[in-house]
Every structure is written in structure tokens, then in C-alpha cells.
Scaffold this active site. Structure first.
Site, PDB file in Angstrom:
ATOM      1  N   HIS A 147     -17.050 -36.564 -24.941  1.00 35.18           N
ATOM      2  CA  HIS A 147     -15.998 -37.511 -25.305  1.00 35.18           C
ATOM      3  C   HIS A 147     -16.642 -38.713 -25.994  1.00 35.18           C
ATOM      4  O   HIS A 147     -17.849 -38.938 -25.904  1.00 35.18           O
ATOM      5  CB  HIS A 147     -15.237 -37.973 -24.061  1.00 35.18           C
ATOM      6  CG  HIS A 147     -14.251 -36.979 -23.556  1.00 35.18           C
ATOM      7  ND1 HIS A 147     -12.895 -37.217 -23.520  1.00 35.18           N
ATOM      8  CD2 HIS A 147     -14.421 -35.730 -23.060  1.00 35.18           C
ATOM      9  CE1 HIS A 147     -12.277 -36.162 -23.026  1.00 35.18           C
ATOM     10  NE2 HIS A 147     -13.189 -35.240 -22.737  1.00 35.18           N
ATOM     11  N   SER A 167     -17.373 -39.448 -29.036  1.00 36.88           N
ATOM     12  CA  SER A 167     -18.523 -39.075 -29.858  1.00 36.88           C
ATOM     13  C   SER A 167     -18.309 -39.267 -31.354  1.00 36.88           C
ATOM     14  O   SER A 167     -18.948 -38.602 -32.168  1.00 36.88           O
ATOM     15  CB  SER A 167     -18.908 -37.618 -29.559  1.00 36.88           C
ATOM     16  OG  SER A 167     -19.368 -37.503 -28.227  1.00 36.88           O
ATOM     17  N   ASP A 186      -5.416 -34.217 -23.375  1.00 36.80           N
ATOM     18  CA  ASP A 186      -6.627 -35.022 -23.183  1.00 36.80           C
ATOM     19  C   ASP A 186      -6.395 -36.054 -22.078  1.00 36.80           C
ATOM     20  O   ASP A 186      -5.347 -36.699 -22.026  1.00 36.80           O
ATOM     21  CB  ASP A 186      -6.971 -35.725 -24.496  1.00 36.80           C
ATOM     22  CG  ASP A 186      -8.294 -36.456 -24.448  1.00 36.80           C
ATOM     23  OD1 ASP A 186      -9.239 -35.919 -23.848  1.00 36.80           O
ATOM     24  OD2 ASP A 186      -8.386 -37.554 -25.021  1.00 36.80           O
ATOM     25  N   HIS A 187      -7.341 -36.213 -21.195  1.00 37.06           N
ATOM     26  CA  HIS A 187      -7.309 -37.229 -20.136  1.00 37.06           C
ATOM     27  C   HIS A 187      -6.012 -37.216 -19.323  1.00 37.06           C
ATOM     28  O   HIS A 187      -5.366 -38.253 -19.146  1.00 37.06           O
ATOM     29  CB  HIS A 187      -7.535 -38.628 -20.725  1.00 37.06           C
ATOM     30  CG  HIS A 187      -8.937 -38.878 -21.161  1.00 37.06           C
ATOM     31  ND1 HIS A 187      -9.985 -38.991 -20.278  1.00 37.06           N
ATOM     32  CD2 HIS A 187      -9.467 -39.016 -22.407  1.00 37.06           C
ATOM     33  CE1 HIS A 187     -11.109 -39.194 -20.952  1.00 37.06           C
ATOM     34  NE2 HIS A 187     -10.815 -39.194 -22.245  1.00 37.06           N
TER      35      HIS A 187
END
Length: 275
Positions: free
Chosen positions: A169, A171, A37-38
Site C-alpha cells: 500500500h 506505493s 480497499d481498507h
């Protein structure tokens, strides 16, 4: 299973991969994907690809449009050569999560008119879009409406790139019952609201295929741990209170899987073996 840059630094890349490999052995009938992620740069994405991840995210959303395209394309080319899929981001979410820290002033919605060029030039497999959601627990000071959470923008983007998986994202729904439990057992949380589950369900109808709800998992675990300590003041064994925390996270995740239509879909997933 999703791993952030912060999680890799905290737990160590090798340990994380070996834990997942162990899970594959213990649960051979459950398809498992491992996602970064990221990812902040090419080097981090490359390390994850080389180290056994099945998908990576390159987040160059803070860079100018052309630079975002160039960096994303570099990651895509390397990843696809190794059988790994890539998530990119266009538009910037506000909020704080691990090492992602973006002020409201620096956040920006995804512009539908840019997505076709971005996807065609990068070749990314999925696209994280900014529609008013934000990282962390403190998203909205009031229940979000269409003026701050734009599901309509999801529809517009999906209409332009119907064959690209969309990602939401930031959320988490920030269930009020978790906040009440945390406060009841000694925690402090100011008023905050998340993304309503029904809004996410609506977005799923228009191409959203991945939804990040990390904060909800953290809240479920925190509420369970605080309750456990109050009800068991003599407790000191992490195995006991973390067992309660894991059980709470499992129930929260199950409720989201069912709401989002994930139930019964595992047989359609054909992941590559981690090695």
C-alpha cells in the site's frame, strides 16, 4: 478495479457495481475483478461480498494482534463461503488517503516473526505489509533509502510465507514531472518524494503481487486538468477536461503495468462473474 470506503460513500455502492457490470458487457474479453480497499469492519466487507465484489480487504491493522486475527478470520470464513478472496493487513502505514488517517507515531512496520501465525490462523489470501511506505502524496521529504524503506523486510516476510501474495500500500512514486506541471499551472506542492519504481520492481521479485498507486493517478489527472484550464481559459465543459485527465491516467497506468510485469498477463486471470 479497487474501491475504497470513501469511494463507496461518494459514488454509491450500487452505481459502482453496475458500472463494472456494464464494463464487463462492453469489454467481454477483459477479465475484471472488483476489490474493496481498507474495509473497516465485517459489516462493510459483507455488504461488498453480497453486492458483487470479487475480493475484499479487511483492515484491522490498528487493533491488537489477537483482535486483528479474530476479525480477519471472521471475514475470511464468510468470503470463502461465497467464492471471494480476502486481503488482510499486518503492520500500520502512516499517511492520509480518503478515510484512512494514521500519524507517523502510530505507524508500525510488519514484524516478520508474526506473519506465519497470522496467515495460518486467518487463512487470508494476501497480506498487506508495512515496510516504510505511506498513504497520500507526502511520503518522504528526501529520496527514500534503506533506512526508511525496507525492501529487505519484504524478502524476510516472503521467505516465511512464500505462498501468500504480498501487497504494498502507499506505493505511489510521486513523479516529479507531475509536481512540476501542477506548480507550473498554478498549483502548490511542497517538496515530496514517493517510492521509486525500481524498488517496487525489486519487491515484486519477492512475492509482492498487488501495488497501490492511487496518488500517482490523482497527480496525473490533476496535472492534466490544470494544464487544460490554462491552455483553454474559456473551457467549462467537464467532458473536455476530464477527457484529458483520463488520457493522462491511462498513460501513467500503462507505464506502471509495463514496469511491474503485468503486460500480457490478463489471460491468466479467471474471475468469477459479478452476479
Amino acid at each position: 478495479l479497487q474501491v475504497s470506503k470513501g469511494a463507496r460513500a461518494y459514488a454509491n455502492h450500487t452505481y459502482l457495481v453496475k458500472l463494472v457490470e456494464a464494463a464487463v458487457i462492453e469489454c467481454p474479453d477483459i477479465p475484471i475483478a472488483l476489490h474493496l480497499d481498507h474495509g473497516p469492519d465485517f459489516e462493510t466487507c459483507k455488504a461488498c461480498i453480497d453486492g458483487g465484489f470479487t475480493s475484499v480487504m479487511i483492515d484491522a491493522s490498528s487493533k491488537p494482534f489477537a483482535e486483528n486475527i479474530a476479525l480477519t478470520r471472521q471475514v475470511v470464513e464468510y468470503a470463502h463461503d461465497h467464492g471471494v478472496v480476502v486481503e488482510a493487513e499486518l503492520g500500520t502505514l502512516a499517511g492520509i488517503e480518503d478515510e484512512v488517517n494514521v500519524s507517523a507515531e502510530d505507524s508500525s512496520y510488519t514484524h516478520p516473526e508474526e506473519v506465519e501465525e497470522f496467515v495460518s490462523k486467518t487463512g487470508c489470501d494476501s497480506l498487506a505489509i508495512a515496510i516504510g511506505t505511506s498513504h497520500g502524496a507526502y511520503k518522504f521529504t528526501r529520496k527514500p533509502t534503506g533506512d526508511i524503506l525496507s525492501i529487505q523486510r519484504v524478502k524476510e516476510i516472503h521467505a516465511r510465507i512464500p505462498n501468500t501474495h504480498l501487497v504494498m500500500h502507499g506505493s505511489s512514486s510521486v513523479p516529479q514531472e507531475y509536481l512540476e506541471e501542477i506548480r507550473k499551472y498554478g498549483g502548490q506542492f511542497r517538496t515530496t518524494y514517493g517510492v521509486p519504481v525500481e524498488e517496487i520492481v525489486e519487491a515484486i521479485k519477492y512475492g509482492v503481487r498487488k501495488v497501490n498507486i492511487d496518488t500517482d493517478i490523482r497527480l496525473a489527472m490533476t496535472a492534466a486538468i490544470r494544464k487544460y484550464f490554462v491552455e483553454n481559459p474559456e473551457a467549462f465543459d467537464p467532458r473536455a477536461y476530464l477527457k484529458a485527465a483520463r488520457a493522462a491516467s491511462v498513460e501513467m497506468c500503462k507505464s506502471r503495468y509495463i514496469a511491474f510485469g503485468c503486460e500480457g498477463q490478463a489471460s491468466k486471470i479467471k474471475p468469477l462473474p459479478l452476479p
